[in-house]
Design an enzyme around this catalytic site. Structure first.
Site, PDB file in Angstrom:
ATOM      1  N   VAL A 144       0.831  -1.205   0.000  1.00  0.00           N
ATOM      2  CA  VAL A 144       0.000   0.000   0.000  1.00  0.00           C
ATOM      3  C   VAL A 144       0.865   1.254   0.000  1.00  0.00           C
ATOM      4  CG1 VAL A 144      -1.891  -1.153   1.216  1.00  0.00           C
ATOM      5  CG2 VAL A 144      -0.172   0.092   2.529  1.00  0.00           C
ATOM      6  N   CYS A 145       0.334   2.305  -0.625  1.00  0.00           N
ATOM      7  CA  CYS A 145       0.899   3.649  -0.534  1.00  0.00           C
ATOM      8  C   CYS A 145      -0.280   4.612  -0.516  1.00  0.00           C
ATOM      9  CB  CYS A 145       1.869   3.931  -1.682  1.00  0.00           C
ATOM     10  SG  CYS A 145       1.076   4.077  -3.300  1.00  0.00           S
ATOM     11  N   GLN A 146      -0.037   5.896  -0.700  1.00  0.00           N
ATOM     12  CA  GLN A 146      -1.132   6.852  -0.586  1.00  0.00           C
ATOM     13  C   GLN A 146      -1.975   6.958  -1.851  1.00  0.00           C
ATOM     14  OE1 GLN A 146      -1.533   8.056   2.472  1.00  0.00           O
ATOM     15  NE2 GLN A 146      -3.479   8.991   1.915  1.00  0.00           N
TER      16      GLN A 146
END
Length: 236
Positions: A144-146
């Site tokens: 996950v990232c933003q």
């Protein structure tokens, strides 16, 4: 249409959980074909990334034993992150002091850093090594990232390193609704990317910031023209 290439690869596009995934197949035919797979000898799967939405991601963690790997920078991670996740940033703060980097960092800090709260970073060349020290290649990983860009790039690196059970959240944590995951931090997961002056006055600050940075760059790189313009300005 098939084209002759120098590598033995057959690429196809497949569907998984209503999202597009990519698989690479090796063949002795020395052709690259995009579309439905045809029968061939000695074909073997190299890699596949599964793109899922937030609800599907939650099921992977809850039901299928996926570990969450957060690849955001330290600042976003500290604002909000999924509980019990692993954190290995794909980009790290760039503190190099060569002349070119100093100039770029100065420009960055006067725009993205000030108005959007974004740190000045560089690619973490120890990313894969750091992941391997904590998670085995047999691990099931939800990366996950933003916004979804860094997680996609990180997943590609991990696939190349031998991780074959990798999923990414489409559009990143900014698309995750409050309460989807148990999280820690000072804000909600979808708001962890918001910082700097833009959070105070929204679009007004964004426009003002753009104007100011343009003026700053103009004065920095074209001082003579800037001085002439100031001389033409009527006295207050």
């Amino acid at each position: 249409m098939a084209g002759i290439v120098s590598t033995c690869a057959l690429t196809l596009s497949s569907k998984s959980n209503s999202r597009t995934s990519w698989s690479e197949f090796e063949t002795h035919h020395r052709r690259t074909i995009r579309g439905k797979p045809s029968r061939c000898r000695n074909c073997g799967i190299r890699a596949e990334v599964n793109f899922v939405d937030a609800d599907e991601a939650k099921k992977l963690v809850r039901d299928d034993g996926y570990a969450v790997l957060d690849v955001r920078d330290k600042t976003q991670y500290e604002r909000a992150h999924i509980k019990s996740c692993y954190q290995v940033p794909l980009f790290i703060e760039n503190q190099d002091n060569d002349f070119g980097t100093v100039i770029k960092r100065t420009v960055h800090n006067n725009f993205s850093g000030l108005f959007f709260g974004l740190p000045f970073t560089k690619l973490n060349d120890k990313f894969v090594d750091s992941v391997q020290s904590q998670l085995s290649p047999e691990s099931k990983l939800l990366v996950v990232c933003q916004e979804g860009l860094r997680s996609t790039a990180a997943a590609k690196k991990l696939e190349a390193a031998g991780y074959n059970n990798v999923a990414c959240v489409t559009s990143g944590l900014q698309s995750v609704k409050p309460g989807t995951f148990d999280s820690e931090g000072s804000t909600e997961l979808q708001d962890a990317g918001k910082a700097g002056l833009i959070t105070i006055q929204g679009k007004i600050s964004a426009v003002l910031g753009t104007v100011l940075i343009c003026a700053y760059l103009f004065i920095t790189f074209f001082p003579e023209q800037a001085e002439k313009l100031l001389q033409l300005a009527p006295p207050s």
